[in-house]
Design a protein around this motif. Structure first.
Motif, PDB file in Angstrom:
ATOM      1  N   GLU A 191       6.844   3.697   2.045  1.00 24.41           N
ATOM      2  CA  GLU A 191       7.411   4.770   1.212  1.00 24.41           C
ATOM      3  C   GLU A 191       6.879   6.129   1.666  1.00 24.41           C
ATOM      4  O   GLU A 191       7.608   7.121   1.690  1.00 24.41           O
ATOM      5  CB  GLU A 191       7.025   4.556  -0.253  1.00 24.41           C
ATOM      6  CG  GLU A 191       8.035   3.782  -1.066  1.00 24.41           C
ATOM      7  CD  GLU A 191       7.580   3.695  -2.508  1.00 24.41           C
ATOM      8  OE1 GLU A 191       8.262   4.244  -3.369  1.00 24.41           O
ATOM      9  OE2 GLU A 191       6.521   3.081  -2.775  1.00 24.41           O
ATOM     10  N   ALA A 192       5.575   6.147   2.007  1.00 23.43           N
ATOM     11  CA  ALA A 192       4.961   7.407   2.435  1.00 23.43           C
ATOM     12  C   ALA A 192       5.608   7.915   3.722  1.00 23.43           C
ATOM     13  O   ALA A 192       5.835   9.114   3.882  1.00 23.43           O
ATOM     14  CB  ALA A 192       3.458   7.219   2.645  1.00 23.43           C
ATOM     15  N   ASN A 196       0.810  -1.220   0.000  1.00 25.29           N
ATOM     16  CA  ASN A 196       0.000   0.000   0.000  1.00 25.29           C
ATOM     17  C   ASN A 196       0.848   1.277   0.000  1.00 25.29           C
ATOM     18  O   ASN A 196       0.322   2.371   0.132  1.00 25.29           O
ATOM     19  CB  ASN A 196      -0.912  -0.025   1.243  1.00 25.29           C
ATOM     20  CG  ASN A 196      -2.049   0.929   1.138  1.00 25.29           C
ATOM     21  OD1 ASN A 196      -2.581   1.160   0.049  1.00 25.29           O
ATOM     22  ND2 ASN A 196      -2.434   1.518   2.254  1.00 25.29           N
ATOM     23  N   ARG A 197       2.155   1.105  -0.103  1.00 28.70           N
ATOM     24  CA  ARG A 197       3.120   2.215  -0.151  1.00 28.70           C
ATOM     25  C   ARG A 197       3.143   3.059   1.117  1.00 28.70           C
ATOM     26  O   ARG A 197       3.515   4.235   1.084  1.00 28.70           O
ATOM     27  CB  ARG A 197       2.837   3.115  -1.355  1.00 28.70           C
ATOM     28  CG  ARG A 197       3.088   2.449  -2.672  1.00 28.70           C
ATOM     29  CD  ARG A 197       2.921   3.425  -3.768  1.00 28.70           C
ATOM     30  NE  ARG A 197       3.235   2.863  -5.067  1.00 28.70           N
ATOM     31  CZ  ARG A 197       3.127   3.543  -6.190  1.00 28.70           C
ATOM     32  NH1 ARG A 197       2.729   4.798  -6.171  1.00 28.70           N
ATOM     33  NH2 ARG A 197       3.415   2.993  -7.338  1.00 28.70           N
ATOM     34  N   GLU A 198       2.714   2.457   2.219  1.00 26.46           N
ATOM     35  CA  GLU A 198       2.745   3.214   3.482  1.00 26.46           C
ATOM     36  C   GLU A 198       4.177   3.428   3.959  1.00 26.46           C
ATOM     37  O   GLU A 198       4.487   4.469   4.535  1.00 26.46           O
ATOM     38  CB  GLU A 198       1.949   2.473   4.556  1.00 26.46           C
ATOM     39  CG  GLU A 198       0.458   2.489   4.305  1.00 26.46           C
ATOM     40  CD  GLU A 198      -0.300   1.679   5.325  1.00 26.46           C
ATOM     41  OE1 GLU A 198      -0.217   2.004   6.507  1.00 26.46           O
ATOM     42  OE2 GLU A 198      -0.980   0.714   4.928  1.00 26.46           O
TER      43      GLU A 198
END
Lengths: 287, 238
Positions: free
Chosen positions: A149-150, A145-147
């Motif tokens: 990276e976020a 969910n790209r958390e």
């Protein structure tokens, strides 16, 4: 089979090298994996130490949530397991010791079996099954969910924000659960066994208290603390291995369980073996 | 370990940079050398798969090239630790084309997270900033919902708005307008203009599938190639 030449130039039809090579690759892989896991422990603690922005409030929030999920929510299950395990072991040991005329040794036997061996192992296996899988799949899904990276994009180090509090919470939970397991197994288990045995409770408790030594406390912290560390580091590491696809999540979760079980059982076995070698040396039975 | 002393973006330069994704595939960039323009709204474009989004991620230092160097001012970012890079990181607002919200937090908490984590302001001011954005963009009623409970468009909008919450000097926006709706897209364009006018926001890099918003932002076009870039000084009108 093809012929091989040995060191003296003689023809031989058998060579150990392919066998050694075949054995060598998994050994190298295991060593590399273990190194990566240790590196992540170091990096996550280092990140937590150096992260000046991350306050105690942030860490405490995640640690308390981890303790709630791993420790508090596992208590009903650990209670059932502890009662069953304690009851069975007390029943069997009291019966056998009575037959052999060594009923006064019941405390020593229970401390050896429950506190030193069965308690840490069952608690660790339960935590792997409940929380190791949860953490690995949670972090895997965060990757998808790209958390993660976020978090990096917001200047938040995932190792200090995600990994470190989970390891800390996991270790605290495992220590508390193992303590709870021992208490329930030794006292509650006696209540279960009381139905069929006429062992007096005062005699039983006296025997237990006399059997527990300071070494048992050290062994308790060593085995349970380290198992907690292994379980949560392996789970976090596997979760972070997810690259981008949701189909990787169940794969890394399964691998987290398998690897955590292997590491925990190997560690427990090694500590026990070293412990008893030390005992034998102290008694002069092994040089 | 302390962060570097940083007083604004003065130069962005790639030197012999090569990049390939860990998952494999061909080299996205090979021996890539370029100076990127500053002080403008830059529309990053190129043929499909030419690496526009990847370039934005490298610009934001979310991924590292396998070889070569990426300089922000005099700092070689490929050799900097997270702690050292933090002062620069806080000057960059980045929004993803897809995903990027914390699913176990409400929209309000998602917006407030960087503010509270870095202690930019207290709880009340962070909540006030989130409330103002929600009022302006019309999702006040959904502020306390988690991402799974709201539409995909709103989720995308929150990631775009979160990129602006720290009041960055540089905004890097990966396809910010797709799916958020015309009204919200217009407000995002207005937000960029407003932040530029106040002088807070100085550099914008973005990709977009919708050319009309690029025109509204008066962008210059940057065509991305495998080895270099080509800056088309005329405004991206087509």
């Amino acid at each position: 089979m093809a012929a091989h030449e040995d060191a003296f130039g003689r023809q031989s039809h058998f060579s150990f090298w392919p066998l050694i090579e075949r054995l060598g690759r998994p050994v190298v892989n295991i060593c590399a994996y273990t190194w990566q896991v240790w590196l992540m422990i170091y990096l996550s603690f280092r990140a937590a130490f150096y992260d000046q922005a991350q306050g105690l409030r942030t860490v405490c929030g995640v640690v308390s949530a981890q303790i709630y999920f791993t420790g508090w929510q596992a208590m009903p299950l650990i209670t059932v397991l502890a009662l069953a395990t304690g009851g069975i072991i007390i029943l069997q040991s009291s019966l056998q010791l009575s037959l052999l005329g060594g009923a006064s040794m019941i405390g020593n036997l229970l401390v050896v079996v429950v506190v030193r061996e069965v308690g840490p192992l069952i608690t660790a296996l339960l935590v792997i099954a409940r929380s190791g899988t949860a953490v690995a799949s949670e972090i895997g899904n965060m990757r998808v969910n790209r958390e993660i990276e976020a978090l990096e994009a917001m200047g938040i180090n995932p190792l200090s924000y995600i990994v470190f509090p989970r390891i800390l919470g996991g270790v605290i939970s495992l220590l508390c659960l193992a303590f709870f397991f021992n208490v329930i197994a030794l006292t509650g288990g006696f209540m279960v066994a009381r139905v069929t045995t006429d062992l007096p409770f005062a005699f039983y408790m006296d025997s237990l208290l006399q059997a527990i030594a300071i070494e048992d406390v050290a062994l308790f912290f060593l085995k349970n603390g380290f198992s907690g560390l292994i379980i949560f580091v392996v789970a976090c590491y596997q979760g972070l291995l997810v690259k981008q696809s949701p189909h990787e999540v169940p794969q890394v979760t399964t691998k987290a369980v398998v690897n955590a079980i292997i590491y925990v059982t190997t560690f427990n076995l090694t500590v026990t073996a070293l412990w008893y070698l030390n005992q034998l040396m102290r008694l002069g039975l092994w040089r | 370990m302390k962060g570097v002393a940083f007083d604004g973006f003065k130069r962005l330069r790639f030197e012999s940079m090569s990049f390939v994704y860990e998952t494999g595939g061909p080299l996205v960039f090979e021996d890539f050398t370029a100076d990127l323009p500053l002080g403008k709204n830059v529309f990053v474009t190129g043929s499909a798969g030419s690496g526009q989004s990847t370039l934005l991620k490298i610009l934001a230092v979310l991924v590292q090239p396998q070889s070569g160097r990426y300089y922000i001012n005099e700092f070689n970012t490929t050799e900097m630790s997270l702690e050292e890079f933090l002062p620069i990181r806080l000057k960059i607002g980045y929004s993803f084309d897809l995903g990027g919200l914390m699913v176990n937090r409400t929209l309000r908490e998602n917006l407030m997270l960087p503010l509270l984590y870095h202690k930019i302001c207290g709880d009340e001011e962070a909540a006030e900033r989130a409330r103002k954005l929600a009022e302006e963009f019309g999702f006040k009623g959904q502020l306390d919902m988690r991402p799974a409970m709201v539409s995909g468009g709103l989720r995308k909008l929150i990631t775009v708005l979160r990129a602006f919450i720290l009041r960055p000097e540089m905004a890097i926006l990966d396809d910010p307008f797709t799916g958020i709706g015309i009204d919200a897209a217009r407000k995002v364009v207005r937000l960029i203009h407003e932040r530029r006018e106040t002088g807070e926001l100085k550099h914008v890099f973005l990709t977009s599938r919708d050319g009309s918003w690029i025109r509204e932002l008066d962008c210059v076009t940057l065509a991305v190639g495998r080895h270099s870039i080509e800056l088309q000084e005329e405004r991206a009108a087509s």
